[in-house]
Every structure is written in structure tokens, then in C-alpha cells.
Write a protein that holds these residues in place. Structure first.
Motif, PDB file in Angstrom:
ATOM      1  N   ARG A 140       0.871  -1.176   0.000  1.00 14.80           N
ATOM      2  CA  ARG A 140       0.000   0.000   0.000  1.00 14.80           C
ATOM      3  C   ARG A 140       0.910   1.229   0.000  1.00 14.80           C
ATOM      4  O   ARG A 140       1.722   1.402   0.907  1.00 14.80           O
ATOM      5  CB  ARG A 140      -0.890  -0.041   1.251  1.00 14.80           C
ATOM      6  CG  ARG A 140      -2.111   0.845   1.180  1.00 14.80           C
ATOM      7  CD  ARG A 140      -1.980   2.171   1.914  1.00 14.80           C
ATOM      8  NE  ARG A 140      -1.753   2.010   3.341  1.00 14.80           N
ATOM      9  CZ  ARG A 140      -1.148   2.918   4.080  1.00 14.80           C
ATOM     10  NH1 ARG A 140      -0.684   4.031   3.529  1.00 14.80           N
ATOM     11  NH2 ARG A 140      -0.980   2.726   5.381  1.00 14.80           N
ATOM     12  N   PRO A 141       0.831   2.069  -1.044  1.00 19.28           N
ATOM     13  CA  PRO A 141       1.745   3.223  -1.114  1.00 19.28           C
ATOM     14  C   PRO A 141       1.447   4.254  -0.027  1.00 19.28           C
ATOM     15  O   PRO A 141       0.361   4.256   0.553  1.00 19.28           O
ATOM     16  CB  PRO A 141       1.492   3.797  -2.511  1.00 19.28           C
ATOM     17  CG  PRO A 141       0.188   3.237  -2.972  1.00 19.28           C
ATOM     18  CD  PRO A 141      -0.076   1.982  -2.204  1.00 19.28           C
ATOM     19  N   ALA A 142       2.407   5.104   0.235  1.00 21.25           N
ATOM     20  CA  ALA A 142       2.240   6.142   1.251  1.00 21.25           C
ATOM     21  C   ALA A 142       1.092   7.065   0.856  1.00 21.25           C
ATOM     22  O   ALA A 142       0.981   7.480  -0.303  1.00 21.25           O
ATOM     23  CB  ALA A 142       3.536   6.943   1.398  1.00 21.25           C
ATOM     24  N   ASN A 143       0.220   7.369   1.809  1.00 19.03           N
ATOM     25  CA  ASN A 143      -0.863   8.322   1.537  1.00 19.03           C
ATOM     26  C   ASN A 143      -0.358   9.750   1.769  1.00 19.03           C
ATOM     27  O   ASN A 143       0.821   9.958   2.134  1.00 19.03           O
ATOM     28  CB  ASN A 143      -2.101   7.994   2.394  1.00 19.03           C
ATOM     29  CG  ASN A 143      -1.782   8.022   3.886  1.00 19.03           C
ATOM     30  OD1 ASN A 143      -0.963   8.834   4.335  1.00 19.03           O
ATOM     31  ND2 ASN A 143      -2.413   7.150   4.651  1.00 19.03           N
ATOM     32  N   ALA A 144      -1.233  10.720   1.575  1.00 15.75           N
ATOM     33  CA  ALA A 144      -0.807  12.128   1.639  1.00 15.75           C
ATOM     34  C   ALA A 144      -0.232  12.484   3.005  1.00 15.75           C
ATOM     35  O   ALA A 144       0.787  13.170   3.109  1.00 15.75           O
ATOM     36  CB  ALA A 144      -1.988  13.029   1.299  1.00 15.75           C
ATOM     37  N   GLN A 145      -0.877  11.962   4.042  1.00 20.57           N
ATOM     38  CA  GLN A 145      -0.440  12.289   5.404  1.00 20.57           C
ATOM     39  C   GLN A 145       0.935  11.671   5.703  1.00 20.57           C
ATOM     40  O   GLN A 145       1.811  12.321   6.281  1.00 20.57           O
ATOM     41  CB  GLN A 145      -1.493  11.742   6.379  1.00 20.57           C
ATOM     42  CG  GLN A 145      -1.336  12.207   7.813  1.00 20.57           C
ATOM     43  CD  GLN A 145      -2.220  11.385   8.753  1.00 20.57           C
ATOM     44  OE1 GLN A 145      -3.264  10.863   8.329  1.00 20.57           O
ATOM     45  NE2 GLN A 145      -1.796  11.233   9.994  1.00 20.57           N
ATOM     46  N   GLU A 146       1.121  10.415   5.287  1.00 18.82           N
ATOM     47  CA  GLU A 146       2.410   9.746   5.513  1.00 18.82           C
ATOM     48  C   GLU A 146       3.531  10.432   4.723  1.00 18.82           C
ATOM     49  O   GLU A 146       4.650  10.583   5.211  1.00 18.82           O
ATOM     50  CB  GLU A 146       2.308   8.271   5.111  1.00 18.82           C
ATOM     51  CG  GLU A 146       1.427   7.445   6.050  1.00 18.82           C
ATOM     52  CD  GLU A 146       1.085   6.063   5.493  1.00 18.82           C
ATOM     53  OE1 GLU A 146       0.645   5.201   6.279  1.00 18.82           O
ATOM     54  OE2 GLU A 146       1.246   5.851   4.262  1.00 18.82           O
TER      55      GLU A 146
ATOM     56  N   ALA B  93       6.787  -4.302   5.641  1.00 18.15           N
ATOM     57  CA  ALA B  93       5.422  -4.097   6.127  1.00 18.15           C
ATOM     58  C   ALA B  93       4.436  -4.190   4.972  1.00 18.15           C
ATOM     59  O   ALA B  93       4.825  -4.274   3.805  1.00 18.15           O
ATOM     60  CB  ALA B  93       5.322  -2.728   6.798  1.00 18.15           C
ATOM     61  N   ARG B  94       3.147  -4.180   5.312  1.00 14.98           N
ATOM     62  CA  ARG B  94       2.090  -4.226   4.289  1.00 14.98           C
ATOM     63  C   ARG B  94       1.953  -2.871   3.594  1.00 14.98           C
ATOM     64  O   ARG B  94       1.465  -2.787   2.476  1.00 14.98           O
ATOM     65  CB  ARG B  94       0.767  -4.644   4.945  1.00 14.98           C
ATOM     66  CG  ARG B  94       0.829  -6.082   5.488  1.00 14.98           C
ATOM     67  CD  ARG B  94      -0.126  -6.296   6.643  1.00 14.98           C
ATOM     68  NE  ARG B  94       0.053  -7.606   7.264  1.00 14.98           N
ATOM     69  CZ  ARG B  94       0.909  -7.843   8.271  1.00 14.98           C
ATOM     70  NH1 ARG B  94       1.659  -6.879   8.762  1.00 14.98           N
ATOM     71  NH2 ARG B  94       0.997  -9.057   8.781  1.00 14.98           N
ATOM     72  N   SER B  95       2.371  -1.821   4.297  1.00 17.25           N
ATOM     73  CA  SER B  95       2.358  -0.474   3.722  1.00 17.25           C
ATOM     74  C   SER B  95       3.798  -0.028   3.526  1.00 17.25           C
ATOM     75  O   SER B  95       4.678  -0.379   4.318  1.00 17.25           O
ATOM     76  CB  SER B  95       1.651   0.493   4.674  1.00 17.25           C
ATOM     77  OG  SER B  95       2.342   0.540   5.903  1.00 17.25           O
ATOM     78  N   ALA B  96       4.026   0.749   2.471  1.00 16.46           N
ATOM     79  CA  ALA B  96       5.380   1.257   2.207  1.00 16.46           C
ATOM     80  C   ALA B  96       5.888   2.049   3.409  1.00 16.46           C
ATOM     81  O   ALA B  96       7.045   1.923   3.812  1.00 16.46           O
ATOM     82  CB  ALA B  96       5.368   2.124   0.955  1.00 16.46           C
ATOM     83  N   PHE B  97       5.012   2.832   4.008  1.00 14.42           N
ATOM     84  CA  PHE B  97       5.387   3.744   5.093  1.00 14.42           C
ATOM     85  C   PHE B  97       5.970   3.015   6.297  1.00 14.42           C
ATOM     86  O   PHE B  97       6.866   3.538   6.974  1.00 14.42           O
ATOM     87  CB  PHE B  97       4.144   4.533   5.533  1.00 14.42           C
ATOM     88  CG  PHE B  97       4.420   5.572   6.591  1.00 14.42           C
ATOM     89  CD1 PHE B  97       5.094   6.738   6.277  1.00 14.42           C
ATOM     90  CD2 PHE B  97       3.987   5.393   7.899  1.00 14.42           C
ATOM     91  CE1 PHE B  97       5.339   7.716   7.246  1.00 14.42           C
ATOM     92  CE2 PHE B  97       4.232   6.360   8.870  1.00 14.42           C
ATOM     93  CZ  PHE B  97       4.904   7.522   8.544  1.00 14.42           C
ATOM     94  N   HIS B  98       5.476   1.823   6.593  1.00 16.47           N
ATOM     95  CA  HIS B  98       5.910   1.132   7.813  1.00 16.47           C
ATOM     96  C   HIS B  98       7.086   0.186   7.598  1.00 16.47           C
ATOM     97  O   HIS B  98       7.427  -0.579   8.501  1.00 16.47           O
ATOM     98  CB  HIS B  98       4.717   0.433   8.480  1.00 16.47           C
ATOM     99  CG  HIS B  98       3.803   1.393   9.176  1.00 16.47           C
ATOM    100  ND1 HIS B  98       4.189   2.125  10.267  1.00 16.47           N
ATOM    101  CD2 HIS B  98       2.526   1.783   8.902  1.00 16.47           C
ATOM    102  CE1 HIS B  98       3.192   2.902  10.665  1.00 16.47           C
ATOM    103  NE2 HIS B  98       2.171   2.719   9.853  1.00 16.47           N
ATOM    104  N   HIS B  99       7.682   0.216   6.420  1.00 15.21           N
ATOM    105  CA  HIS B  99       8.933  -0.520   6.240  1.00 15.21           C
ATOM    106  C   HIS B  99       9.969   0.022   7.226  1.00 15.21           C
ATOM    107  O   HIS B  99       9.976   1.215   7.532  1.00 15.21           O
ATOM    108  CB  HIS B  99       9.436  -0.376   4.804  1.00 15.21           C
ATOM    109  CG  HIS B  99       8.762  -1.322   3.857  1.00 15.21           C
ATOM    110  ND1 HIS B  99       7.400  -1.324   3.643  1.00 15.21           N
ATOM    111  CD2 HIS B  99       9.258  -2.326   3.078  1.00 15.21           C
ATOM    112  CE1 HIS B  99       7.082  -2.275   2.789  1.00 15.21           C
ATOM    113  NE2 HIS B  99       8.191  -2.894   2.422  1.00 15.21           N
ATOM    114  N   SER B 100      10.817  -0.855   7.708  1.00 18.13           N
ATOM    115  CA  SER B 100      11.751  -0.428   8.739  1.00 18.13           C
ATOM    116  C   SER B 100      12.969  -1.346   8.736  1.00 18.13           C
ATOM    117  O   SER B 100      13.118  -2.209   7.858  1.00 18.13           O
ATOM    118  CB  SER B 100      11.047  -0.454  10.103  1.00 18.13           C
ATOM    119  OG  SER B 100      11.862   0.118  11.100  1.00 18.13           O
TER     120      SER B 100
END
Lengths: 204, 204
Positions: A140-146, B93-100
Motif C-alpha cells: 500500500r503506497p504512502a498516503n498524503a499524510q504519511e 510491512a504491508r504499507s510502504a510507510f511502515h517498512h523499517s
């Protein structure tokens, strides 16, 4: 590819025979790494922070929370020294003095710049792809807030030097006959079997 | 063992739940490493230099040529930030943002001091033993000239903080059902089969 035109102040003086300014050498060392140690001066004191990074052509990019003190500080134009080091082996010599390490390292000096909002999505996908190829298309790609919460900094590869040691121990001639095991114990970063997050299983 | 009494200025503010000031945690991270990145300020600019080190009780020691610019500079009382980082895994992670990443790191702030001539032999043997246990007893020890040519610096473990991330991805609840593989790809520094220096063979 041409060499980097690294200025005298950042050319390597200590054991210069191990220095390289060759683009392919520098790119290969950067592309093999995940974490750089980024040094900067905060309130007059030095800091070396480990940061995930990726090379993007002729620059490296790294990111962090927009609210993190160091990201705000670095985003305001603070000079950095960006160093990547791979340990390749312990070099055991016949004499204690000639013990050494094999390594590959790159040092980049410069002042990072903020990646503009319009460029962020592409830059973020480079980080995700570095974790695993094809990953940006799966997750799931980063949304606007992220995206807004993430600051990305770009440091151009201009003032760059690599330093590399390879090969066996360099003992003094008079020590060569000593009955001491000499050689290299290779070191390498290796990847284990991926461990699936158990939450995936319970989620079906 | 009691915690380090790290002052507020060097306590971790970014994701403080991952911080530790526990001596055993700090010692274990330092003892697992070979190379620290040592940051200092030279002519107003930051530098992060990879250096072989070893822990000696409640300090870390590192060494270099007495003639090296950075060793002379640091020996004159320049403050440093000494950082050791181990990469333990890529967290997908399932979302790009939470990769770590999973990692263990230690940061020490302070001003190193020169190890006195009378203490050098013992300190040098710690470096050799770190390359391989028992090695100081096997190899030709440093002679007077080699010892003199080596500067050793000691940084006390006073202003110290560890930061550690372990475990799987921390996705948002609404992403848990996404059909995306999530988990950890473990990373570790591993040692290969020792490679004997061929010069040993020809020397009999």
C-alpha cells in the motif's frame, strides 16, 4: 565513467594508495549498503547517526520523520559527512602491529537539500524497492499524510572518496618465517530465511 | 549492573521506547562490533570515520598512526560521537510507510584521552585479541618503534545510549488484511573459512 573531481580538502591523505575516486567503485560500494553513518554538528558538538539510505543516480537520499530534530536541522542546510563502510575481513598478520581489516568505504561531504513534495513519491519508492525489489508495486503506497510526515534529504555525489583494503597481511620481511598462522578471516553481511509476520496468518 | 547516568542532552527523544541505558545491553552491542563510526568536527566541518575499536571495561579504545591528522587532532581533546550499529533485518510491512529495519546501536559522546605510553602494551594486546582470541600470545608483539608510532585513544562510557529495534512490522490495523507478504528478512555479519596467506606456504 569519469572520476569524481573531489577537491584537495577531501582527498585521502592517509594511505592514499587505498583511495579511489572512480565512479563505478563508489557506486558499487554505495549500492551494497543499507545504512550510512551521517555526521553533522549540532550545537557545536559532533553527531554520527545511522540512517537507511539509497543511491539515486549521482546522489544519495535518506529520510526521517519531518518532526525529528535532526531532520529539521539537516533540512535547513547543515553540512554533513555521509560514510558507508563494509567490513570484508579480519587480516591476521605474523606481527601484532600489521593486523588489519579488509573493508570498502565511501565518504561523501556536502550539504543535503530537501526533496520537493512533487518528487517525494518517486523517492519513497526507491527506499521501498531497496528493502526488496518489486516491493513498491506490492505494498500500500504512502498516503498524503504519511508522505507529508516524511522528510527526504538528497546529498549530491560531488565531494566523494572511496577507500578500500583487500588482500592478505603485509608483514615485515624478517617476520615471514615466524611459525604463526597468517591470513584473512572473511566477513560478509548475509541474509537469513525471511520470517513471515504471524499477524498475516491470523488475517488469513 | 546499574544504568548509565546519561544526561538529558544525550538521552534519546526520537522513538524513546527503543532507547536503553542499561549497561549489559550497551556492553553486548559494543562487544559484538569491530568498527565504530567516530564523528568529530575538523575545521568546522563534520567527519565520520570508520575505526576498529574494542571495549575495555567502562571505556572504548581505538587507535591509529600517531602521524595521522585525525589522531593528532583527536588526541588534543576534540569531542567525538562514537556510534556502533548492527543491522539485524529488513522489516517488510504491508504499507510502504511502515517498512523499517531491525538494528542495535550504541552512541557514546565524550572527549577521548590519549592512552599513556606505560599502558599501551596492554591496550594493543586487546586489539590483537579482538581480531582472534589468544592471538597476542601467538604473534610477534609490537616493538618499541611500532608502539611509539601508534596512538591509542580512550573514550569513557559515561554519556551513553543504546537504541534497539526488534520484531516484525507495525502496520496500521486497516492494512492487516492486505494480500501482501509481511515479515522480516534477517541480516547478520558472518565469518567465512579463514584463507591462509600463501606467503606462509612458501616460507615453509
Amino acid at each position: 565513467m569519469s572520476d569524481y573531481g573531489t577537491s584537495d580538502v577531501h582527498r585521502i591523505r592517509q594511505v592514499p594508495k587505498r583511495a579511489s575516486y572512480d565512479r563505478e567503485t563508489v557506486h558499487a560500494i554505495l549500492d551494497a549498503g543499507y545504512v550510512a553513518h551521517v555526521a553533522f554538528v549540532a550545537d557545536g558538538a559532533p553527531v554520527a547517526l545511522p540512517l537507511f539510505y539509497v543511491r539515486d543516480g549521482e546522489s544519495v537520499i535518506f529520510h526521517g520523520s519531518r518532526k525529528a530534530r535532526f531532520m529539521r536541522f539537516l533540512g535547513e542546510g547543515a553540512p554533513v559527512c555521509f560514510t558507508v563502510t563494509h567490513m570484508d575481513g579480519l587480516v591476521l598478520a605474523r606481527s601484532a602491529f600489521h593486523h588489519s581489516m579488509n573493508y570498502r568505504s565511501v565518504m561523501v561531504h556536502g550539504t543535503p537539500e530537501r526533496v520537493a513534495e512533487a518528487e517525494k513519491a518517486r523517492a519513497l519508492s526507491l527506499f521501498t524497492a531497496r528493502a526488496r525489489q518489486g516491493r513498491p508495486q506490492e505494498t500500500r503506497p504512502a498516503n498524503a499524510q504519511e508522505t507529508k510526515a516524511t522528510q527526504i534529504l538528497r546529498l549530491p555525489l560531488v565531494e566523494v572518496a572511496a577507500k578500500v583494503r583487500t588482500g592478505g597481511p603485509l608483514d615485515d620481511p624478517e617476520d615471514m618465517d615466524l611459525p604463526v598462522w597468517a591470513g584473512v578471516v572473511p566477513m560478509a553481511m548475509t541474509f537469513g530465511e525471511p520470517v513471515r509476520d504471524i499477524a498475516t496468518v491470523s488475517a488469513g
